[in-house]
Design an enzyme around this catalytic site. Structure first.
Site, short mmCIF file in Angstrom:
data_model
loop_
_atom_site.label_atom_id
_atom_site.label_comp_id
_atom_site.label_asym_id
_atom_site.label_seq_id
_atom_site.Cartn_x
_atom_site.Cartn_y
_atom_site.Cartn_z
NE ARG A 101 -3.84 0.55 2.00
CZ ARG A 101 -5.05 0.58 2.58
NH1 ARG A 101 -5.28 1.32 3.64
NH2 ARG A 101 -6.03 -0.15 2.09
CG HIS A 128 -8.49 -0.15 -2.61
ND1 HIS A 128 -7.63 -1.17 -2.31
CD2 HIS A 128 -9.19 0.11 -1.47
CE1 HIS A 128 -7.79 -1.51 -1.04
NE2 HIS A 128 -8.73 -0.76 -0.51
CD GLN A 131 -12.84 -2.61 -0.43
OE1 GLN A 131 -12.01 -2.42 0.46
NE2 GLN A 131 -13.97 -3.27 -0.22
CG ASP A 208 -13.83 5.65 -0.86
OD1 ASP A 208 -13.73 5.36 0.36
OD2 ASP A 208 -12.84 5.84 -1.60
CB CYS A 247 -14.09 0.32 0.39
SG CYS A 247 -13.52 2.03 0.51
N1 NVA Z 1 -10.33 6.35 -1.17
C1 NVA Z 1 -9.93 5.90 0.15
C2 NVA Z 1 -10.07 4.42 0.27
C3 NVA Z 1 -9.77 3.87 1.63
C4 NVA Z 1 -9.85 2.36 1.70
C5 NVA Z 1 -8.51 6.34 0.44
O1 NVA Z 1 -7.66 6.23 -0.46
O2 NVA Z 1 -8.25 6.81 1.54
N1 CP Z 2 -11.22 -0.69 2.70
C1 CP Z 2 -9.93 -0.69 3.09
O1 CP Z 2 -9.01 -0.87 2.32
O2 CP Z 2 -9.75 -0.51 4.43
P1 CP Z 2 -8.37 -0.16 5.13
O3 CP Z 2 -7.92 1.15 4.57
O4 CP Z 2 -8.71 -0.07 6.59
O5 CP Z 2 -7.39 -1.25 4.84
#
Ligand code: NVA
Ligand code: CP
Length: 289
Positions: A101, A128, A131, A208, A247
């Site tokens: 990540r 992502h 997900q 989201d 998510c």
């Molecule tokens: N769009 C969000 C998704 C979190 C799982 C982010 O990147 O923070």
């Molecule tokens: N949905 C998701 O990826 O959650 P986290 O950011 O907590 O891993």
């Protein structure tokens, strides 16, 4: 050459279906698949916070008979100015896969270009895809199929989730509608601006956070995106059997109302659990391909 999963369409439609079918089988027989017996190690690296991704990869790698090497602060690994490519060549002699990540998609691409083992995107600023596999598994559980269904996504249409819905759900034969105001629309895609129109007859309603990790300008975002909240009046336009995806983490009263998140059409806890099954299937598929 290893197969990587850096964005949703790194799997073909047929391969995506294979992974989703394997995920269903693994969910039914949770402890019956141990392809990483040895144990094989999988490196799981985080440059950003995570609850679901961290837990599901850690637990899932263990359930596959393997051993997770979770590194929370990647600067421990890469903080001395060493090229990502060198880290890849150190890791790939010892681990079966690398899950990362990070911020820029280019970081992940650099890792994958130098790695002899699969590299998996655990979220970047751009996509992502893990997900979306879990989301598709959840859709299949409720509707028995994905083909021909419509998913409508509301809110920040320029973020990683919207980009991955567009790729991943299209591969699964779904119609994807992104509903966002100007300035929050995905590049090169015709977005809806009227939430009622976008929701009309949709089988899946998704949203989201309005402020993704690493972004600022929360006040402006909240003001502009408020008309795109997923709430009970928006749901009235969807198909009566529609499900609601998020998510997580969710911000009640912003992108989604508390009553919808906790209501009967919400499947967010199944969706969060399915990260486990979908990623176990993906790891098995990529490593043993
Ligand atoms: N769009 C969000 C998704 C979190 C799982 C982010 O990147 O923070
Ligand atoms: N949905 C998701 O990826 O959650 P986290 O950011 O907590 O891993």
């Amino acid at each position: 050459m290893p197969r990587h999963f850096l964005q949703d369409d790194d799997l073909s439609a047929a391969e995506q279906l294979e992974v989703l079918e394997l995920a269903d089988a693994m969910k039914k027989d949770r402890y019956g698949y141990r392809p990483f017996e040895g144990p094989k190690t999988v490196a799981v690296l985080f440059d950003k916070p995570s609850a679901r991704t961290r837990v599901s990869f850690h637990v899932g790698i263990g359930e596959l008979g393997g051993q997770p090497l979770v590194i929370d602060n990647v600067s421990v690994l890469m903080g001395r100015g060493e090229p990502t490519e060198d880290i890849a060549r150190v890791l790939d002699r010892q681990v079966a896969a690398i899950v990362w990540r990070t911020y820029a998609q280019a970081n992940l691409e650099a890792m994958a270009a130098a790695s002899n083992v699969p590299v998996i995107n655990a979220l970047t600023d751009a996509y992502h895809p893990c997900q979306i596999l879990a989301d598709l598994q959840t859709v299949r559980e409720r509707f028995g199929r994905t083909e021909g269904l419509t998913l409508a996504y509301f809110g920040d249409g320029a973020n990683n989730m919207a980009a991955s819905y567009l790729l991943g759900c299209a591969l699964a034969g779904m119609e994807v509608r992104i509903c966002s105001p100007e300035g929050y629309q995905p590049p090169g895609v015709v977005a809806y601006t009227d939430p009622a129109e976008a929701a009309r007859g949709a089988h899946v309603i998704a949203t989201d956070t309005w402020v993704s990790m690493g972004q600022d300008g929360k006040e402006e975002r909240v003001k502009t995106l408020m008309p795109y909240q997923v709430n009970a009046s928006l749901l009235q336009h969807a198909a009566p059997e529609a499900i609601v995806l998020h998510c997580l983490p969710a911000y009640r009263g912003l992108e989604i109302s508390a009553d919808v998140l906790e209501g009967p059409q919400s499947v967010v806890w199944d969706q969060a659990e399915n990260r486990l099954h979908a990623q176990k299937a993906l790891l098995h598929w990529l490593v043993n391909h």
